[in-house]
Design an enzyme around this catalytic site. Sequence first.
Site, PDB file in Angstrom:
ATOM      1  N   ARG A 172       0.856  -1.182   0.000  1.00 41.16           N
ATOM      2  CA  ARG A 172       0.000   0.000   0.000  1.00 41.16           C
ATOM      3  C   ARG A 172       0.893   1.233   0.000  1.00 41.16           C
ATOM      4  NH1 ARG A 172      -3.579  -2.580  -1.754  1.00 41.16           N
ATOM      5  NH2 ARG A 172      -5.618  -2.979  -0.861  1.00 41.16           N
ATOM      6  N   HIS A 191      -1.578   0.139  -9.817  1.00 42.06           N
ATOM      7  CA  HIS A 191      -2.298  -0.790  -8.919  1.00 42.06           C
ATOM      8  C   HIS A 191      -2.826  -1.995  -9.707  1.00 42.06           C
ATOM      9  CE1 HIS A 191      -4.654  -1.126  -4.901  1.00 42.06           C
ATOM     10  NE2 HIS A 191      -4.426  -2.314  -5.414  1.00 42.06           N
TER      11      HIS A 191
HETATM   12  P1  NDP Z   1      -1.894 -11.140   5.034  1.00 40.64           P
HETATM   13  O1  NDP Z   1      -2.823 -10.576   6.058  1.00 40.64           O
HETATM   14  O2  NDP Z   1      -2.039 -12.580   4.655  1.00 40.64           O
HETATM   15  O3  NDP Z   1      -0.382 -10.934   5.497  1.00 40.64           O
HETATM   16  C1  NDP Z   1       0.054  -9.769   6.088  1.00 40.64           C
HETATM   17  C2  NDP Z   1       1.473  -9.969   6.584  1.00 40.64           C
HETATM   18  O4  NDP Z   1       1.921  -8.738   7.159  1.00 40.64           O
HETATM   19  C3  NDP Z   1       1.562 -11.024   7.678  1.00 40.64           C
HETATM   20  O5  NDP Z   1       2.754 -11.755   7.549  1.00 40.64           O
HETATM   21  C4  NDP Z   1       1.597 -10.176   8.945  1.00 40.64           C
HETATM   22  O6  NDP Z   1       2.260 -10.789  10.044  1.00 40.64           O
HETATM   23  C5  NDP Z   1       2.390  -8.988   8.477  1.00 40.64           C
HETATM   24  N1  NDP Z   1       2.168  -7.852   9.357  1.00 40.64           N
HETATM   25  C6  NDP Z   1       1.016  -7.174   9.588  1.00 40.64           C
HETATM   26  N2  NDP Z   1       1.219  -6.194  10.493  1.00 40.64           N
HETATM   27  C7  NDP Z   1       2.519  -6.263  10.845  1.00 40.64           C
HETATM   28  C8  NDP Z   1       3.337  -5.541  11.737  1.00 40.64           C
HETATM   29  N3  NDP Z   1       2.850  -4.542  12.473  1.00 40.64           N
HETATM   30  N4  NDP Z   1       4.628  -5.893  11.858  1.00 40.64           N
HETATM   31  C9  NDP Z   1       5.123  -6.916  11.137  1.00 40.64           C
HETATM   32  N5  NDP Z   1       4.412  -7.664  10.256  1.00 40.64           N
HETATM   33  C10 NDP Z   1       3.129  -7.326  10.115  1.00 40.64           C
HETATM   34  O7  NDP Z   1      -2.023 -10.205   3.755  1.00 40.64           O
HETATM   35  P2  NDP Z   1      -1.738 -10.584   2.227  1.00 40.64           P
HETATM   36  O8  NDP Z   1      -0.416 -11.224   2.145  1.00 40.64           O
HETATM   37  O9  NDP Z   1      -2.892 -11.307   1.654  1.00 40.64           O
HETATM   38  O10 NDP Z   1      -1.738  -9.126   1.549  1.00 40.64           O
HETATM   39  C11 NDP Z   1      -0.816  -8.153   1.950  1.00 40.64           C
HETATM   40  C12 NDP Z   1      -1.196  -6.805   1.348  1.00 40.64           C
HETATM   41  O11 NDP Z   1      -0.946  -6.782  -0.046  1.00 40.64           O
HETATM   42  C13 NDP Z   1      -2.680  -6.434   1.429  1.00 40.64           C
HETATM   43  O12 NDP Z   1      -3.029  -5.990   2.721  1.00 40.64           O
HETATM   44  C14 NDP Z   1      -2.785  -5.353   0.391  1.00 40.64           C
HETATM   45  O13 NDP Z   1      -2.488  -4.114   0.981  1.00 40.64           O
HETATM   46  C15 NDP Z   1      -1.695  -5.717  -0.613  1.00 40.64           C
HETATM   47  N6  NDP Z   1      -2.256  -6.156  -1.897  1.00 40.64           N
HETATM   48  C16 NDP Z   1      -1.941  -5.451  -3.022  1.00 40.64           C
HETATM   49  C17 NDP Z   1      -2.411  -5.845  -4.252  1.00 40.64           C
HETATM   50  C18 NDP Z   1      -2.013  -5.108  -5.477  1.00 40.64           C
HETATM   51  O14 NDP Z   1      -2.524  -5.406  -6.568  1.00 40.64           O
HETATM   52  N7  NDP Z   1      -1.116  -4.145  -5.386  1.00 40.64           N
HETATM   53  C19 NDP Z   1      -3.268  -7.006  -4.401  1.00 40.64           C
HETATM   54  C20 NDP Z   1      -3.548  -7.681  -3.161  1.00 40.64           C
HETATM   55  C21 NDP Z   1      -3.048  -7.263  -1.970  1.00 40.64           C
HETATM   56  P3  NDP Z   1       1.696 -12.126  10.713  1.00 40.64           P
HETATM   57  O15 NDP Z   1       1.887 -13.198   9.655  1.00 40.64           O
HETATM   58  O16 NDP Z   1       2.558 -12.312  11.870  1.00 40.64           O
HETATM   59  O17 NDP Z   1       0.251 -11.866  11.009  1.00 40.64           O
HETATM   60  C1  OXD Z   2      -6.360  -5.936  -2.953  1.00 36.09           C
HETATM   61  C2  OXD Z   2      -5.842  -5.083  -3.979  1.00 36.09           C
HETATM   62  O1  OXD Z   2      -6.164  -5.594  -1.792  1.00 36.09           O
HETATM   63  O2  OXD Z   2      -6.228  -5.269  -5.148  1.00 36.09           O
HETATM   64  O3  OXD Z   2      -6.951  -6.994  -3.246  1.00 36.09           O
HETATM   65  O4  OXD Z   2      -5.046  -4.185  -3.730  1.00 36.09           O
END
Ligand code: NDP
Ligand code: OXD
Length: 309
Positions: free
Chosen positions: A224, A272
Site C-alpha cells: 500500500r 495498482h
Molecule cells: P496477510 O494478512 O495474509 O499478510 C500480512 C502480513 O503482514 C503477515 O505476515 C503479517 O504478520 C504482516 N504484518 C502485519 N502487520 C505487521 C506488523 N505490524 N509488523 C510486522 N508484520 C506485520 O495479507 P496478504 O499477504 O494477503 O496481503 C498483503 C497486502 O498486499 C494487502 O493488505 C494489500 O495491501 C496488498 N495487496 C496489493 C495488491 C495489489 O494489486 N497491489 C493485491 C492484493 C493485496 P503475521 O503473519 O505475523 O500476522
Molecule cells: C487488494 C488489492 O487488496 O487489489 O486486493 O489491492
Amino acid sequence: MIRALFTAPETRWDAYSRALPPAFDALGLRVDLSRDHAPGTVDYLIYAPGGPVSDFTPFLRAKAVLCLWAGVESIVTNATLTQPLTRMVDPGLTQGMVEYVVGHTLRTHLGMDRHLFGQDGVWRDYIPPLSSERPVTLLGLGALGSACAAALATLGFPVTGWSRNPKSIPGIRTLQGAPGLRQALTGAQIVITLLPLTRDTANILNADTLSLPAPGAALINPGRGSLIDDAALLAALDSGQIGQATLDVFRTEPLPADHPFWAHPQVTVTPHIAADTRPSTASLVIAENIRRGEAGEPLLNLVDRRLGY
Ligand code: NDP
Ligand code: OXD
C-alpha cells in the site's frame, strides 16, 4: 434461500454474476445473488471498495461482509461495520502477485532497464551478480508475502522475511518485531513490501528505515502507498541510497499527474495492477465462506478488527 448482495464497482458485476452461481451450485448452496436486495433481507454482502454500500447499519441480519480485496484498510475502520469481515485470499490473486514480484525482482536484479532503455549504440557489458549474491527482504509474510518469498528462494535469492508473529518457513530467514525489522532491512539489496496498511505499518519505510538497506538498493512496493513516506523515498532516491523504486500503490490513486514519482528517472509507476482478485477462483472462496456461515463453522480469512488486517 440465502440472499447475497453484490456491492462492488459496476464493472465487476459481469464477471462475478457468471462466476459465483456455479461456485454456489458446487457446494449445494441455494443463493439469490443480486445488486438490489433490500438491506434488511440480506444474509451476506459480497463487497469491494468503490461500490454503492458504505453504511452497513441497515444490514441487520447480515452474517458477514465478504471482501473481494486482500487489503481491507478502507473498510476495517468503518464505524458502521459490526458484522464479521473476511478478506480475500485467492489462489489466482496470489499467483498474479508472485508473477509481478518475481518479474520486477528479476528485472531489477538483471539490470534489464539498462538494455531496454539503452538502445543508443553504447555496448554496456554489465554482468549482474548471481541471485545467490543478491539478498532480498520481504516485509510481510502472509498469504502473498510467503508465496513470493518461496518463489524467490526457489530462484536462488537469499530471502529474509519479516512478520508480526514468529514463522518458520524452510529456506527463508524469518524475523519479527521492531529489532527484527532493522535486521531484515540492513544490507538488503532488494526490499519488497507486502504488508497490510494498519496504524502499526503506516510509514514503516521512512528516512530512518530507508537508510538501512545496502546503498543503491531497489524497492518494490505492491503493498500500500502509505507504507512509505513519499518525501523520504524521494530524498533517498536523490541521494542514491535507494537506486530504483517500482511502485504499484499510492496514497492517492490514481497517482496525480503532477506527483514527482511519475517523472523521477529511478521510479517505475504501475497503476495498482500487481495482482487482481480472479473471479473464477475467488468465487470458490466466497461460496465456501457462505457454506461455513450457514453451517456455523469458522469463516476463512476473518479480519481481526483490533489489528486492522
Ligand atoms: P496477510 O494478512 O495474509 O499478510 C500480512 C502480513 O503482514 C503477515 O505476515 C503479517 O504478520 C504482516 N504484518 C502485519 N502487520 C505487521 C506488523 N505490524 N509488523 C510486522 N508484520 C506485520 O495479507 P496478504 O499477504 O494477503 O496481503 C498483503 C497486502 O498486499 C494487502 O493488505 C494489500 O495491501 C496488498 N495487496 C496489493 C495488491 C495489489 O494489486 N497491489 C493485491 C492484493 C493485496 P503475521 O503473519 O505475523 O500476522
Ligand atoms: C487488494 C488489492 O487488496 O487489489 O486486493 O489491492
